[in-house]
Design a protein around this motif. Structure first.
Motif, PDB file in Angstrom:
ATOM      1  N   SER A  93       0.827  -1.208   0.000  1.00 26.82           N
ATOM      2  CA  SER A  93       0.000   0.000   0.000  1.00 26.82           C
ATOM      3  C   SER A  93       0.856   1.252   0.000  1.00 26.82           C
ATOM      4  N   ALA A 101     -13.448   0.059   1.060  1.00 27.83           N
ATOM      5  CA  ALA A 101     -13.101  -1.255   1.584  1.00 27.83           C
ATOM      6  C   ALA A 101     -12.705  -2.208   0.463  1.00 27.83           C
ATOM      7  N   VAL A 104      -9.023  -2.089  -0.216  1.00 27.48           N
ATOM      8  CA  VAL A 104      -8.249  -2.771   0.815  1.00 27.48           C
ATOM      9  C   VAL A 104      -8.299  -4.271   0.613  1.00 27.48           C
ATOM     10  N   PHE A 105      -9.476  -4.794   0.323  1.00 22.78           N
ATOM     11  CA  PHE A 105      -9.619  -6.236   0.136  1.00 22.78           C
ATOM     12  C   PHE A 105      -8.889  -6.703  -1.126  1.00 22.78           C
ATOM     13  N   LEU A 126      -1.688   0.306   7.069  1.00 21.42           N
ATOM     14  CA  LEU A 126      -2.999   0.944   7.175  1.00 21.42           C
ATOM     15  C   LEU A 126      -2.960   2.053   8.218  1.00 21.42           C
ATOM     16  N   ASP A 130      -7.742   4.583   6.600  1.00 20.50           N
ATOM     17  CA  ASP A 130      -8.037   3.283   6.004  1.00 20.50           C
ATOM     18  C   ASP A 130      -8.959   2.439   6.875  1.00 20.50           C
ATOM     19  N   LEU A 131      -8.932   2.677   8.186  1.00 21.75           N
ATOM     20  CA  LEU A 131      -9.690   1.846   9.123  1.00 21.75           C
ATOM     21  C   LEU A 131     -11.006   2.489   9.546  1.00 21.75           C
ATOM     22  N   ASP A 133     -13.715   2.261   7.782  1.00 22.94           N
ATOM     23  CA  ASP A 133     -14.764   1.325   7.360  1.00 22.94           C
ATOM     24  C   ASP A 133     -14.770   0.116   8.298  1.00 22.94           C
ATOM     25  N   VAL A 136     -13.313  -3.230   7.013  1.00 24.37           N
ATOM     26  CA  VAL A 136     -11.856  -3.354   6.999  1.00 24.37           C
ATOM     27  C   VAL A 136     -11.351  -3.737   8.384  1.00 24.37           C
ATOM     28  N   ALA A 139     -11.952  -7.341   9.063  1.00 23.25           N
ATOM     29  CA  ALA A 139     -10.992  -8.191   8.363  1.00 23.25           C
ATOM     30  C   ALA A 139      -9.639  -8.196   9.068  1.00 23.25           C
ATOM     31  N   VAL A 140      -9.189  -7.021   9.511  1.00 26.08           N
ATOM     32  CA  VAL A 140      -7.914  -6.930  10.223  1.00 26.08           C
ATOM     33  C   VAL A 140      -7.978  -7.713  11.532  1.00 26.08           C
TER      34      VAL A 140
END
Length: 308
Positions: A93, A101, A104-105, A126, A130-131, A133, A136, A139-140
């Protein structure tokens, strides 16, 4: 178990920190050669060197994912990118502000393929933006807890990746009937790193911390908040050492200039309450230097005009 391509050479420093500074400066020069001088704005102060060494040590070991916490001026992303470069990881990134999102995915999907299938060291950096959403963050959190993202890859994609690993797993475990999914997950955890750069007042670290326990328990936490007067002065000294116009200045005048810049910045940060751990005495001493009367008679801070 460390990342296969990571560089973790131990060199005795003794009482001479210049050896460490010279080594990291060499990596920074090579970074500029590979990505350009505008790709990374970082001053190698004593504070920066300490955090780079900590990050490098963490990243070189299994599950070397990091949660970096700091505020304005701490250069979290720059520190992380240089440490990743030194450790042999490709930043997926780099110089990218993620706003959706799906983006990111897509990067995570690419990282899973490169790390799990090709065995290439890669990392995802990130930030707070970025975080924003929740998808996201979910997922993290899942990745830090178990190393898997069930909905990241479709069944066809996943089966194709697993079938591509059959020959590899037979080579690594000729006398053992290993599970392909476990083997793929282990390779992802070994070759992929996740770096989060958050402000210390982010909701993920305060009111929402109980919703995503993996962010605390599954990441190595690094606080970049030790902005004492000596740290700020060290930043000023490193910055001025690269200024050609000050090469012929007298050493006493250079020392006074460095101390003045450090005092001004400590005062600005303390006055703006951006770094409450700065030296309070310095903030009181230079308070008159960090603000000036406006047309309405109030004081206007200068933090938006001059920040180290």
């Amino acid at each position: 178990m460390s990342h296969a391509g990571s560089k973790c050479n131990l060199v005795p420093l003794g009482n001479d920190p210049s050896i460490l500074r010279a080594s990291i400066s060499g990596y920074l020069d090579r970074y500029y050669e590979d990505f350009g001088t505008n790709s990374l704005k970082l001053t190698l102060s004593t504070l920066a060197l300490e955090h780079i060494v900590r990050l490098h040590r963490i990243m070189c070991f299994h599950r070397g994912d990091v949660l970096m916490i700091g505020r304005v001026g701490t250069n979290l992303q720059a520190l992380a990118k240089l440490a990743l470069y030194m450790s042999g990881f490709e930043v997926l990134s780099s110089d990218m502000r993620l706003s959706r999102a799906g983006t990111v995915f897509d990067i995570l999907r690419s990282g899973f393929r490169r790390a799990g299938l090709e065995g290439i060291g890669c990392a995802l950096v990130l930030t707070d933006v970025d975080l924003e959403d929740p998808a996201v963050v979910d997922a993290v959190n899942a990745f830090t807890v178990c190393g898997e993202l069930p909905l990241l890859l479709s069944n066809d994609e996943l089966q194709g990746l697993l079938q591509s690993l059959v020959s590899r797993i037979k080579h690594d475990f000729p006398n053992y009937d290993a599970d392909l999914m476990e083997y793929f997950t282990a390779r992802v955890r070994r070759h992929m790193r996740l770096i989060l750069c958050l402000a210390d007042n982010n909701q993920l670290l305060t009111s929402h911390v109980h919703l995503y326990p993996g962010l605390i328990s599954g990441l190595n936490m690094l606080w970049v908040v030790d902005w004492e007067k000596s740290s700020v002065t060290s930043e000023a000294e490193s910055m001025l050492s690269n200024e050609p116009s000050l090469e012929n200045i007298h050493s006493n005048m250079r020392k006074q200039l460095i101390e003045t810049i450090g005092a001004i910045h400590c005062g600005i940060l303390s006055h703006q309450n951006q770094l409450p751990w700065t030296d309070s005495d310095v903030g009181q001493t230079v308070e008159s230097s960090t603000s000036r009367p406006s047309s309405q008679g109030a004081t206007r801070p200068l933090s938006d005009q001059f920040v180290l």
